[in-house]
Design a protein around this motif. Structure first.
Motif, PDB file in Angstrom:
ATOM      1  N   ALA A   1       4.112   9.903  -7.118  1.00 54.89           N
ATOM      2  CA  ALA A   1       5.193  10.145  -7.952  1.00 54.89           C
ATOM      3  C   ALA A   1       4.493  10.393  -9.380  1.00 54.89           C
ATOM      4  CB  ALA A   1       6.254   9.166  -8.270  1.00 54.89           C
ATOM      5  N   GLN A   2       3.572   9.680  -9.691  1.00 60.35           N
ATOM      6  CA  GLN A   2       2.931   9.910 -11.015  1.00 60.35           C
ATOM      7  C   GLN A   2       2.143  11.211 -11.026  1.00 60.35           C
ATOM      8  OE1 GLN A   2      -0.010   6.644 -11.587  1.00 60.35           O
ATOM      9  NE2 GLN A   2       1.603   5.434 -12.525  1.00 60.35           N
ATOM     10  N   GLN A   3       1.768  11.552  -9.683  1.00 56.28           N
ATOM     11  CA  GLN A   3       0.969  13.142  -9.687  1.00 56.28           C
ATOM     12  C   GLN A   3       1.989  13.916  -9.836  1.00 56.28           C
ATOM     13  OE1 GLN A   3      -0.930  13.527  -5.939  1.00 56.28           O
ATOM     14  NE2 GLN A   3      -2.327  15.398  -6.686  1.00 56.28           N
ATOM     15  N   LYS A   4       3.183  13.904  -9.247  1.00 59.06           N
ATOM     16  CA  LYS A   4       4.187  14.790  -9.321  1.00 59.06           C
ATOM     17  C   LYS A   4       4.711  14.941 -10.615  1.00 59.06           C
ATOM     18  CE  LYS A   4       5.132  15.659  -4.857  1.00 59.06           C
ATOM     19  NZ  LYS A   4       5.221  16.809  -3.988  1.00 59.06           N
ATOM     20  N   THR A   5       4.844  13.772 -11.436  1.00 61.25           N
ATOM     21  CA  THR A   5       5.306  13.940 -12.867  1.00 61.25           C
ATOM     22  C   THR A   5       4.365  14.524 -13.718  1.00 61.25           C
ATOM     23  OG1 THR A   5       6.317  11.655 -12.477  1.00 61.25           O
ATOM     24  CG2 THR A   5       5.854  12.277 -14.736  1.00 61.25           C
ATOM     25  N   HIS A   6       3.045  14.333 -13.465  1.00 61.93           N
ATOM     26  CA  HIS A   6       1.935  15.052 -14.221  1.00 61.93           C
ATOM     27  C   HIS A   6       1.968  16.627 -14.024  1.00 61.93           C
ATOM     28  CE1 HIS A   6       0.155  11.675 -16.135  1.00 61.93           C
ATOM     29  NE2 HIS A   6      -0.236  10.913 -15.070  1.00 61.93           N
ATOM     30  N   GLU A   7       2.328  16.846 -12.655  1.00 66.77           N
ATOM     31  CA  GLU A   7       2.092  18.206 -12.431  1.00 66.77           C
ATOM     32  C   GLU A   7       3.378  18.807 -13.061  1.00 66.77           C
ATOM     33  OE1 GLU A   7       2.287  18.694  -8.139  1.00 66.77           O
ATOM     34  OE2 GLU A   7       0.100  17.857  -7.951  1.00 66.77           O
ATOM     35  N   ALA A   8       4.735  18.077 -12.966  1.00 64.97           N
ATOM     36  CA  ALA A   8       5.900  18.846 -13.647  1.00 64.97           C
ATOM     37  C   ALA A   8       5.717  18.919 -15.155  1.00 64.97           C
ATOM     38  CB  ALA A   8       7.016  17.978 -13.129  1.00 64.97           C
ATOM     39  N   ALA A   9       5.087  18.063 -15.599  1.00 67.61           N
ATOM     40  CA  ALA A   9       4.961  17.954 -17.107  1.00 67.61           C
ATOM     41  C   ALA A   9       3.946  18.940 -17.411  1.00 67.61           C
ATOM     42  CB  ALA A   9       4.299  16.527 -17.533  1.00 67.61           C
ATOM     43  N   ASP A  10       2.797  19.207 -16.434  1.00 68.56           N
ATOM     44  CA  ASP A  10       1.878  20.316 -16.991  1.00 68.56           C
ATOM     45  C   ASP A  10       2.760  21.573 -16.487  1.00 68.56           C
ATOM     46  OD1 ASP A  10      -0.155  18.797 -17.217  1.00 68.56           O
ATOM     47  OD2 ASP A  10      -1.045  18.990 -15.250  1.00 68.56           O
ATOM     48  N   LYS A  11       3.521  21.990 -15.625  1.00 68.03           N
ATOM     49  CA  LYS A  11       4.380  23.101 -15.495  1.00 68.03           C
ATOM     50  C   LYS A  11       5.192  23.357 -16.731  1.00 68.03           C
ATOM     51  CE  LYS A  11       4.257  23.445 -10.557  1.00 68.03           C
ATOM     52  NZ  LYS A  11       5.089  23.685  -9.418  1.00 68.03           N
ATOM     53  N   ALA A  12       5.773  22.304 -17.119  1.00 72.97           N
ATOM     54  CA  ALA A  12       6.713  22.164 -18.180  1.00 72.97           C
ATOM     55  C   ALA A  12       5.889  22.860 -19.551  1.00 72.97           C
ATOM     56  CB  ALA A  12       7.228  21.007 -18.631  1.00 72.97           C
TER      57      ALA A  12
ATOM     58  N   SER B   1       0.786  -1.279   0.047  1.00 71.07           N
ATOM     59  CA  SER B   1       0.060   0.005   0.172  1.00 71.07           C
ATOM     60  C   SER B   1       0.793   1.143   0.013  1.00 71.07           C
ATOM     61  CB  SER B   1      -1.000   0.201   1.235  1.00 71.07           C
ATOM     62  OG  SER B   1      -0.200   0.246   2.340  1.00 71.07           O
ATOM     63  N   LYS B   2       1.864   1.197   0.732  1.00 76.44           N
ATOM     64  CA  LYS B   2       2.971   2.287   0.790  1.00 76.44           C
ATOM     65  C   LYS B   2       3.638   2.543  -0.611  1.00 76.44           C
ATOM     66  CE  LYS B   2       3.187   3.931   5.189  1.00 76.44           C
ATOM     67  NZ  LYS B   2       2.869   5.327   5.537  1.00 76.44           N
ATOM     68  N   ALA B   3       3.958   1.581  -1.360  1.00 72.19           N
ATOM     69  CA  ALA B   3       4.613   1.579  -2.473  1.00 72.19           C
ATOM     70  C   ALA B   3       3.538   2.106  -3.670  1.00 72.19           C
ATOM     71  CB  ALA B   3       5.054   0.058  -3.066  1.00 72.19           C
ATOM     72  N   GLU B   4       2.113   1.844  -3.364  1.00 71.46           N
ATOM     73  CA  GLU B   4       1.385   2.320  -4.305  1.00 71.46           C
ATOM     74  C   GLU B   4       1.015   3.692  -4.025  1.00 71.46           C
ATOM     75  OE1 GLU B   4      -1.370   2.193  -7.319  1.00 71.46           O
ATOM     76  OE2 GLU B   4      -0.137   0.437  -6.549  1.00 71.46           O
ATOM     77  N   GLN B   5       1.010   4.041  -2.735  1.00 73.45           N
ATOM     78  CA  GLN B   5       0.682   5.416  -2.440  1.00 73.45           C
ATOM     79  C   GLN B   5       1.981   6.261  -2.956  1.00 73.45           C
ATOM     80  OE1 GLN B   5       0.445   5.854   1.662  1.00 73.45           O
ATOM     81  NE2 GLN B   5      -1.771   5.294   1.695  1.00 73.45           N
ATOM     82  N   LEU B   6       3.376   5.681  -2.821  1.00 71.38           N
ATOM     83  CA  LEU B   6       4.463   6.475  -3.445  1.00 71.38           C
ATOM     84  C   LEU B   6       4.264   6.519  -5.137  1.00 71.38           C
ATOM     85  CD1 LEU B   6       7.185   5.165  -1.363  1.00 71.38           C
ATOM     86  CD2 LEU B   6       6.166   7.501  -1.180  1.00 71.38           C
ATOM     87  N   LYS B   7       3.806   5.444  -5.684  1.00 70.23           N
ATOM     88  CA  LYS B   7       3.923   5.458  -7.107  1.00 70.23           C
ATOM     89  C   LYS B   7       2.892   6.366  -7.743  1.00 70.23           C
ATOM     90  CE  LYS B   7       2.375   2.245 -10.769  1.00 70.23           C
ATOM     91  NZ  LYS B   7       1.998   0.716 -11.097  1.00 70.23           N
ATOM     92  N   GLN B   8       1.510   6.504  -6.850  1.00 62.12           N
ATOM     93  CA  GLN B   8       0.463   7.343  -7.283  1.00 62.12           C
ATOM     94  C   GLN B   8       1.190   8.878  -6.921  1.00 62.12           C
ATOM     95  OE1 GLN B   8      -2.906   6.508  -5.161  1.00 62.12           O
ATOM     96  NE2 GLN B   8      -3.305   4.794  -6.515  1.00 62.12           N
TER      97      GLN B   8
END
Length: 144
Positions: A122-133, A113-120
């Motif tokens: 990370a994906q959210q941060k990746t999307h946010e970073a992509a959106d900012k880019a 569950s912790k790995a899933e939370q971290l994965k989600q």
């Protein structure tokens, strides 16, 4: 009277004055010596050497057998207690194994569950970073 009867009376009559009152008085035994007479109608039967040896061996055999039986009983009791202790130990080991299995399963599910939370995350941060880019890229395009 017959000759024998007359002769017997004469002997008793002549012996009567010699008998004193102390002859028939009970004898008092001294304190240091007590004499007892065994009344028996048969002669004592003495054992032969072989019979005495057999009796001795029988008594020794009986004593040894009794001690061996005691030892066997003690050994049996010890074996029963060892089996019981082994059974208790096996039960405790099984319980500890099941406890460890449940804790391991719980830790595995928590880690998943912790790995899933971290994965989600990370994906959210990746999307946010992509959106900012993309936003930054669009702003650069607007400026140029």
């Amino acid at each position: 009277m017959s000759f024998l009867t007359e002769l017997t009376f004469r002997r008793v009559a002549s012996a009567a004055p010699r008998i004193s009152a102390t002859t028939f008085a009970p004898r008092v035994a001294s304190a240091s010596f007590v004499h007892s007479r065994n009344l028996s109608s048969t002669a004592p039967q003495y054992k032969t050497v072989t019979e005495a040896a057999k009796d001795t061996l029988k008594s020794v055999d009986r004593a040894v057998s009794d001690k061996l039986v005691d030892g066997i009983n003690i050994g049996s009791a010890v074996a029963d207690k060892a089996k019981e202790a082994g059974s208790d130990l096996a039960n405790k080991a099984q319980k500890a194994k099941s406890d460890l299995d449940s804790k391991a399963q719980s830790a595995k599910s928590d880690a998943a569950s912790k790995a899933e939370q971290l994965k989600q995350g990370a994906q959210q941060k990746t999307h946010e970073a992509a959106d900012k880019a993309q936003d930054a890229a669009q702003e650069v395009k607007k400026r140029t």
